[in-house]
Design a protein around this motif. Sequence first.
Motif, mmCIF file in Angstrom:
data_model
loop_
_atom_site.group_PDB
_atom_site.id
_atom_site.type_symbol
_atom_site.label_atom_id
_atom_site.label_comp_id
_atom_site.label_asym_id
_atom_site.label_seq_id
_atom_site.Cartn_x
_atom_site.Cartn_y
_atom_site.Cartn_z
ATOM 1 N N LYS A 1 0.796 -1.222 0.000
ATOM 2 C CA LYS A 1 0.000 0.000 0.000
ATOM 3 C C LYS A 1 0.834 1.279 0.000
ATOM 4 O O LYS A 1 0.423 2.292 -0.558
ATOM 5 C CB LYS A 1 -0.936 0.003 1.215
ATOM 6 C CG LYS A 1 -1.971 -1.116 1.210
ATOM 7 C CD LYS A 1 -2.832 -1.077 2.466
ATOM 8 C CE LYS A 1 -3.987 -2.081 2.396
ATOM 9 N NZ LYS A 1 -3.542 -3.465 2.214
ATOM 10 N N PRO B 1 3.060 4.056 -1.044
ATOM 11 C CA PRO B 1 3.662 4.469 -2.324
ATOM 12 C C PRO B 1 5.135 4.834 -2.201
ATOM 13 O O PRO B 1 5.842 4.907 -3.208
ATOM 14 C CB PRO B 1 2.825 5.700 -2.716
ATOM 15 C CG PRO B 1 2.328 6.254 -1.421
ATOM 16 C CD PRO B 1 2.092 5.056 -0.542
ATOM 17 N N ALA C 1 -1.983 3.256 -1.773
ATOM 18 C CA ALA C 1 -2.580 4.451 -1.168
ATOM 19 C C ALA C 1 -1.914 5.709 -1.729
ATOM 20 O O ALA C 1 -0.832 5.661 -2.329
ATOM 21 C CB ALA C 1 -2.415 4.400 0.341
ATOM 22 N N GLU C 2 -2.558 6.856 -1.529
ATOM 23 C CA GLU C 2 -1.963 8.112 -1.959
ATOM 24 C C GLU C 2 -0.904 8.559 -0.943
ATOM 25 O O GLU C 2 -0.840 8.062 0.187
ATOM 26 C CB GLU C 2 -3.049 9.162 -2.154
ATOM 27 C CG GLU C 2 -4.004 8.785 -3.287
ATOM 28 C CD GLU C 2 -4.987 9.889 -3.655
ATOM 29 O OE1 GLU C 2 -4.771 11.048 -3.223
ATOM 30 O OE2 GLU C 2 -5.953 9.598 -4.372
ATOM 31 N N VAL C 3 -0.077 9.510 -1.339
ATOM 32 C CA VAL C 3 1.133 9.840 -0.581
ATOM 33 C C VAL C 3 0.849 10.265 0.859
ATOM 34 O O VAL C 3 1.642 9.994 1.756
ATOM 35 C CB VAL C 3 1.948 10.939 -1.297
ATOM 36 C CG1 VAL C 3 2.644 10.394 -2.516
ATOM 37 C CG2 VAL C 3 1.065 12.120 -1.670
ATOM 38 N N ILE D 1 -0.838 12.759 -13.021
ATOM 39 C CA ILE D 1 -1.623 11.966 -12.060
ATOM 40 C C ILE D 1 -0.716 11.226 -11.070
ATOM 41 O O ILE D 1 -0.805 11.409 -9.863
ATOM 42 C CB ILE D 1 -2.542 10.975 -12.799
ATOM 43 C CG1 ILE D 1 -3.583 11.746 -13.619
ATOM 44 C CG2 ILE D 1 -3.234 10.020 -11.811
ATOM 45 C CD1 ILE D 1 -4.509 10.884 -14.449
ATOM 46 N N ASN D 2 0.178 10.387 -11.584
ATOM 47 C CA ASN D 2 0.970 9.547 -10.688
ATOM 48 C C ASN D 2 1.915 10.344 -9.792
ATOM 49 O O ASN D 2 2.132 9.991 -8.627
ATOM 50 C CB ASN D 2 1.777 8.519 -11.490
ATOM 51 C CG ASN D 2 0.917 7.384 -11.995
ATOM 52 O OD1 ASN D 2 -0.271 7.323 -11.728
ATOM 53 N ND2 ASN D 2 1.524 6.480 -12.753
ATOM 54 N N LYS E 1 -0.462 12.164 -7.093
ATOM 55 C CA LYS E 1 -1.137 11.278 -6.141
ATOM 56 C C LYS E 1 -0.184 10.351 -5.393
ATOM 57 O O LYS E 1 -0.377 10.080 -4.205
ATOM 58 C CB LYS E 1 -2.184 10.423 -6.874
ATOM 59 C CG LYS E 1 -3.433 11.160 -7.284
ATOM 60 C CD LYS E 1 -4.447 10.161 -7.824
ATOM 61 C CE LYS E 1 -5.794 10.821 -8.082
ATOM 62 N NZ LYS E 1 -6.795 9.821 -8.524
ATOM 63 N N TYR E 2 0.857 9.850 -6.109
ATOM 64 C CA TYR E 2 1.671 8.767 -5.545
ATOM 65 C C TYR E 2 3.168 9.062 -5.552
ATOM 66 O O TYR E 2 3.971 8.173 -5.295
ATOM 67 C CB TYR E 2 1.431 7.473 -6.332
ATOM 68 C CG TYR E 2 -0.015 7.135 -6.568
ATOM 69 C CD1 TYR E 2 -0.796 6.596 -5.554
ATOM 70 C CD2 TYR E 2 -0.617 7.350 -7.817
ATOM 71 C CE1 TYR E 2 -2.137 6.273 -5.769
ATOM 72 C CE2 TYR E 2 -1.948 7.031 -8.037
ATOM 73 C CZ TYR E 2 -2.705 6.498 -7.018
ATOM 74 O OH TYR E 2 -4.025 6.181 -7.232
ATOM 75 N N ASP E 3 3.556 10.321 -5.845
ATOM 76 C CA ASP E 3 4.971 10.670 -5.998
ATOM 77 C C ASP E 3 5.634 9.754 -7.023
ATOM 78 O O ASP E 3 6.768 9.334 -6.871
ATOM 79 C CB ASP E 3 5.705 10.603 -4.649
ATOM 80 C CG ASP E 3 7.099 11.226 -4.716
ATOM 81 O OD1 ASP E 3 7.319 12.094 -5.571
ATOM 82 O OD2 ASP E 3 7.965 10.818 -3.922
ATOM 83 N N GLU E 4 4.918 9.470 -8.089
ATOM 84 C CA GLU E 4 5.317 8.572 -9.186
ATOM 85 C C GLU E 4 6.109 7.363 -8.677
ATOM 86 O O GLU E 4 7.347 7.327 -8.656
ATOM 87 C CB GLU E 4 6.115 9.303 -10.267
ATOM 88 C CG GLU E 4 6.460 8.432 -11.478
ATOM 89 C CD GLU E 4 5.297 7.558 -11.987
ATOM 90 O OE1 GLU E 4 5.201 6.392 -11.555
ATOM 91 O OE2 GLU E 4 4.496 8.037 -12.802
ATOM 92 N N SER F 1 -2.045 3.523 -12.289
ATOM 93 C CA SER F 1 -2.934 3.988 -13.365
ATOM 94 C C SER F 1 -3.018 2.990 -14.514
ATOM 95 O O SER F 1 -3.719 3.244 -15.491
ATOM 96 C CB SER F 1 -2.433 5.338 -13.899
ATOM 97 O OG SER F 1 -2.441 6.319 -12.890
#
Length: 549
Positions: free
Chosen positions: A269, A271, A431-433, A482-483, A486-489, A530
Amino acid sequence: MERESMEFDVVIVGAGPAGLATACRLMQISRDSGNELTVCVVEKGSEVGAHILSGAVFEPKVLGELFSDWKEKGAPLHTQVTDDEIYMLSSDQNARLMPNSLVPKTMHNDGNYIISVGNLSRWLAERAEELGVEIFPGFPASELLFNEDNSVKGIIIGDMGVGADGQPKDSYEPGMELHAKYTIFSEGCRGHLGKQLIEKYQLDKGKTPQHYGLGFKEIWKVPSEQHELGKVVHTGGWPLTEGSSGGGFLYHLEDNQIAVGLIVDLNYKNPHLSPFDEFQRYKTHPVIAKHLQGGERICYGARAITKGGLNSLPKMTFPGGLIIGCNAGTLNFAKIKGTHTAMKSGMLAAETIAHALQVGVEGGKDLDCFNERFEKSWLHNELYTSRNFGPAMHKFGTYLGGAFNFIDQNWFGGKFPITLRDEQPDYAQMAEVGAYNKIDYPKPDGKLSFDKLSSVYLSNTFHEEDQLCHLRLKDVRIPVDINLVKYDEPAQRYCPAGVYEIVEEKGESKFVINGQNCIHCKTCDIKDPSQNITWVTPEGGGGPNYPNM
């Protein structure tokens, strides 16, 4: 484009244990029945075994079914397991050795061998060629061919000499079409043609999503006084905590060599997690470090593992062929072993196809008769009795999941009257950052832990610089828009070879793909939240070149 073509009875994609076991069994049946067959195996690696990576502890029973005289023929099974230990690691210093009475019986390795699956594949290739199989290394299967009735006709071998701009170079050579009565796909985990076939024929309809792990492996040469030939060590717990799971291994091979590795479940989960750096931390635990200290690291690699088991196993047949081995997902997760199951799936496929070529099948070219063979085999029984192992670990965690699996395997023989299911795809669980803190990984010490680039160097990875990138983005804007937000790529961290990075140019973030570093692990194709990255085969012979992994 007009292409040259060749005709075979059977074309097999992938010269790993599954594909080569298929080829050998087909030719054995052909020899014994007098019904001559033409069988071809294509392999994307520069040689057979070049792209093969596995732990590996091997159950030899399947080899005895394929070649009863495998010892006389010199099969590379040299190190029998002599000692079996399982530890639960609770921190970077603490560990508890699990008594055998509390270990699921599937984890015991009496009678098994520590092997190089790459070397086993090379040996199987020699046997296949002796039986009359044609093997073409350095020729990746890049496209599917279909007949008018929607059955698979064969494959196209990838074009050579296409530049990074997609245009033919002076060295351009168009790929050849290989036509077959039946085509077998044994590409290994997340094969890109197998993925297309599963989608086209809806082979996974009614199944839970497939699940994966990312497996790391290094081979070390250690001082003789700390080497214990045949010793097997497995671990659970640290460093995989806080929304991540998996397990480690350490195997004492011949010639004072040790294989050490970590499997990170790709449903994690956080990121910020870097599977590569978790592996580097893992080696510093005293339980592992005492075996490696003073040694020399001589090889590195990583590969995704298909581990969803029976609950996620797609229908393996389609009109014109089968998907087998890790391409389908036949690994027995309760044993952490997939080589013997992959080989058995190939042998069952060979027996089905040999029968179909000799007497025909109802309904044209569909091989549904394979399902009956599969369900009557020990392979199906193994996968059925291990069906709850992975879902239990995912649902209940390492300790409670382990307790459930002990009861299921030791008390009920894998036939506990409940089937657990893991319904969420791995990529969707990130999960998001803001949900997790960043992880401060220690800098590599150059003795037990190392950086990515020096590790990739040890994988002997090579791709032509000027070739079309084999890592395709559906939308080039997603990594940054996006990435990154949301997720720090996370591609910067989940890739074990440093292929992906975010760089700043003129005050703007840019997503860079260093495709020449790719070791063909397929993690990006699996874990990208994504689902924007598609891995396809690069030019033939590219990728890692593992000597004995």
